[in-house]
Motif scaffolding. Sequence first.
Motif, PDB file in Angstrom:
ATOM      1  N   ILE A  72     -13.806 -19.256 -43.172  1.00 27.72           N
ATOM      2  CA  ILE A  72     -12.487 -19.738 -43.585  1.00 27.72           C
ATOM      3  C   ILE A  72     -11.381 -18.676 -43.477  1.00 27.72           C
ATOM      4  O   ILE A  72     -10.214 -19.007 -43.308  1.00 27.72           O
ATOM      5  CB  ILE A  72     -12.588 -20.256 -45.042  1.00 27.72           C
ATOM      6  N   TRP A  75      -8.610 -19.022 -41.109  1.00 32.33           N
ATOM      7  CA  TRP A  75      -7.452 -19.881 -41.319  1.00 32.33           C
ATOM      8  C   TRP A  75      -6.170 -19.052 -41.461  1.00 32.33           C
ATOM      9  O   TRP A  75      -5.093 -19.438 -40.996  1.00 32.33           O
ATOM     10  CB  TRP A  75      -7.653 -20.780 -42.551  1.00 32.33           C
ATOM     11  N   ILE A  76      -6.292 -17.866 -42.102  1.00 34.32           N
ATOM     12  CA  ILE A  76      -5.121 -16.982 -42.230  1.00 34.32           C
ATOM     13  C   ILE A  76      -4.735 -16.476 -40.837  1.00 34.32           C
ATOM     14  O   ILE A  76      -3.564 -16.451 -40.460  1.00 34.32           O
ATOM     15  CB  ILE A  76      -5.423 -15.778 -43.163  1.00 34.32           C
ATOM     16  N   VAL A  80      -2.163 -19.979 -40.778  1.00 34.16           N
ATOM     17  CA  VAL A  80      -0.979 -19.398 -41.421  1.00 34.16           C
ATOM     18  C   VAL A  80      -0.140 -18.637 -40.389  1.00 34.16           C
ATOM     19  O   VAL A  80       1.084 -18.775 -40.330  1.00 34.16           O
ATOM     20  CB  VAL A  80      -1.391 -18.451 -42.581  1.00 34.16           C
ATOM     21  N   VAL A  83       1.922 -20.953 -38.066  1.00 34.44           N
ATOM     22  CA  VAL A  83       3.087 -21.562 -38.728  1.00 34.44           C
ATOM     23  C   VAL A  83       4.157 -20.480 -38.948  1.00 34.44           C
ATOM     24  O   VAL A  83       5.353 -20.712 -38.726  1.00 34.44           O
ATOM     25  CB  VAL A  83       2.692 -22.241 -40.063  1.00 34.44           C
ATOM     26  N   LEU A 281       0.179 -26.883 -37.625  1.00 39.26           N
ATOM     27  CA  LEU A 281      -0.666 -27.184 -38.786  1.00 39.26           C
ATOM     28  C   LEU A 281      -1.623 -28.340 -38.471  1.00 39.26           C
ATOM     29  O   LEU A 281      -2.818 -28.303 -38.791  1.00 39.26           O
ATOM     30  CB  LEU A 281       0.250 -27.567 -39.954  1.00 39.26           C
TER      31      LEU A 281
ATOM     32  N   LEU B  42      -9.000 -21.396 -48.505  1.00 39.65           N
ATOM     33  CA  LEU B  42      -8.410 -22.431 -47.642  1.00 39.65           C
ATOM     34  C   LEU B  42      -7.225 -23.102 -48.345  1.00 39.65           C
ATOM     35  O   LEU B  42      -6.165 -23.317 -47.733  1.00 39.65           O
ATOM     36  CB  LEU B  42      -9.481 -23.473 -47.305  1.00 39.65           C
ATOM     37  N   GLY B  45      -4.348 -20.724 -48.357  1.00 38.03           N
ATOM     38  CA  GLY B  45      -3.801 -20.618 -46.997  1.00 38.03           C
ATOM     39  C   GLY B  45      -2.925 -21.810 -46.649  1.00 38.03           C
ATOM     40  O   GLY B  45      -1.856 -21.669 -46.055  1.00 38.03           O
ATOM     41  N   PHE B  46      -3.390 -23.014 -47.050  1.00 39.72           N
ATOM     42  CA  PHE B  46      -2.607 -24.225 -46.800  1.00 39.72           C
ATOM     43  C   PHE B  46      -1.268 -24.170 -47.535  1.00 39.72           C
ATOM     44  O   PHE B  46      -0.229 -24.530 -46.982  1.00 39.72           O
ATOM     45  CB  PHE B  46      -3.377 -25.471 -47.249  1.00 39.72           C
ATOM     46  N   ILE B  48       0.407 -21.552 -48.473  1.00 41.11           N
ATOM     47  CA  ILE B  48       1.295 -20.580 -47.815  1.00 41.11           C
ATOM     48  C   ILE B  48       1.904 -21.198 -46.537  1.00 41.11           C
ATOM     49  O   ILE B  48       3.102 -21.063 -46.267  1.00 41.11           O
ATOM     50  CB  ILE B  48       0.503 -19.292 -47.446  1.00 41.11           C
ATOM     51  N   SER B  49       1.067 -21.893 -45.758  1.00 41.13           N
ATOM     52  CA  SER B  49       1.574 -22.527 -44.520  1.00 41.13           C
ATOM     53  C   SER B  49       2.669 -23.530 -44.853  1.00 41.13           C
ATOM     54  O   SER B  49       3.706 -23.588 -44.180  1.00 41.13           O
ATOM     55  CB  SER B  49       0.454 -23.254 -43.783  1.00 41.13           C
ATOM     56  N   LEU B  50       2.436 -24.334 -45.900  1.00 40.14           N
ATOM     57  CA  LEU B  50       3.436 -25.339 -46.292  1.00 40.14           C
ATOM     58  C   LEU B  50       4.720 -24.662 -46.782  1.00 40.14           C
ATOM     59  O   LEU B  50       5.823 -25.162 -46.552  1.00 40.14           O
ATOM     60  CB  LEU B  50       2.865 -26.267 -47.370  1.00 40.14           C
TER      61      LEU B  50
END
Lengths: 463, 66
Positions: A72, A75-76, A80, A83, A281, B42, B45-46, B48-50
């Motif tokens: 996981i 994902w960063i 991230v 985005v 995303l 996770l 991370g989500f 932060i992306s949002l």
Amino acid sequence: MMGNYIIFLIIYFLLLVISLVLARAKNEHSFSNYRLLNKSVYSTIGFLTFAATLFSTFTLLGLPNFFRVHGIGAWIFLGVTDVALVAFLIFIGQKIRTRVNLSTFSNLSTFLLNRFTTSHAKHVYLFGIFIFLLPYVAIQIRGVISFLQEIVPIGTSLWFWGIIFTAIILIYSFVGGLRAIIYSDIFQSIILLAVTYIIATNCISDSGGIRNMFESINGSNPKLLTSPGPKGLMNSQFLFMSFVTIILMTITQPQLFTRIIIIKSNKEFRKMCFWLGIFALVIITPTIFIGLYGSINYGDVAPNEFWVNVLVKDQNKIVGGLLLIGLVAAAMSTSDSQLFALESEFDSDSKEFNWKNKLSIILFGIISLLLAIISPFQDKLISFATLSFQGTSLLTPLILSSVFFKNPNNLTIYTTLVSILIFCLAIIGIIPAKIFGIYLILILLILLSIQTIISNKDGFYIQ
Amino acid sequence: MKNLIDKAYILAFITLTAITFSPLILQNNSAINKYVPLPTLLIKGFIISLCFLALMAIYSKLRDDG
């Protein structure tokens, strides 16, 4: 089975020919239209072409494999960062659009030539993108031909598919202009998104749902669910280094820089960026589940075996066929954009057939093919791609000083060249990739930035 | 006004980046979250992306309005 895939491939190549014919019929005979579509692209088309150029074969191959191996924490690194890349783009792209004269802008190399007092700036930039786009194009070729060879094997090596694929991207980028490339980009974005979701849904369903999937991994290999992951790679420094070098690629890689310039207005540009962020995303999220499904079922196999099993053998024939098209389209759209942008940077002012420039690009294609087939990085798609991001990031001070400084200092040209050479020495192992535990690329970027700021005596444009 | 919006945006972007690479996000993660059956990293991370997306949307709106 193999016959079905060949039919899918034939359909795809027919679509390519049609798009090429349509693009040529619409192309006016002007440089600006052929290379930059008169800088009048709207946000919807803009975000699809930007997305297709940014998200290539490794969206479906490299990303899931990265989640499978590193868990996981990736994902960063991927979600991230991508985005954030768009959040950086919306600001810097707008500034660049305001600073360069859009009505006369033809390419970045000519812009550098005009902004510095020596042509060395242009040559260092061309040298940098030529060297560091090679691994990026090579991974596109490698990804798609190893896949093709696995499911439609012809001969015992990768050479047949390698030569065919390289020839097609060269022809496509030479003949159709930016319009043809954008047609294939739109097609690729849509099919890649659809196929990724179908496969991810199947992976979740086969694992008994998302909850079961995570609980199963938690039981077998919980390190996959935290950073720095089982191999320890996803630590803060690696993630930060990747973050910096990836967000900078929007201004240092010519195929992306071109897409900043071609948008009709700043308002359309901002709209494009926002949709691109959503797309990033949306496209990366399902690859988590494909990767984790792989870590449950194919944890210890080689990447090639993982891809073929998860993406083809575990899917029905139609999905497998669509995936094949999606992969070929993804590799096509990224590679032809890169080749076309590279050619545009070499060839500043003509649509006429220029053999010298074409030969440079053919040479580039051949070296990429050789690198794709014989390099030792063959199965490490993302590692190979990061070399490209890291290398081109060294061009940032040169480009930004040309855009924002009133009188950019020539010293930055030479320090950039020295940094590129030092980084190349690190790639081939002559000097270490880390110094005092810090990634060399970060040290080089910091030193280059400090030198560029200190040597700027005449102020900068704030607007 | 535009300069002010730009400066605020850059400041917010740097802050979000700093948060992304802070121990708050990258450390002290349990493999599976207590309340939602997803890894804590996770979820963070989500979020932060949002946040990056929301920041872009606000910036875009403010610049469009001039």
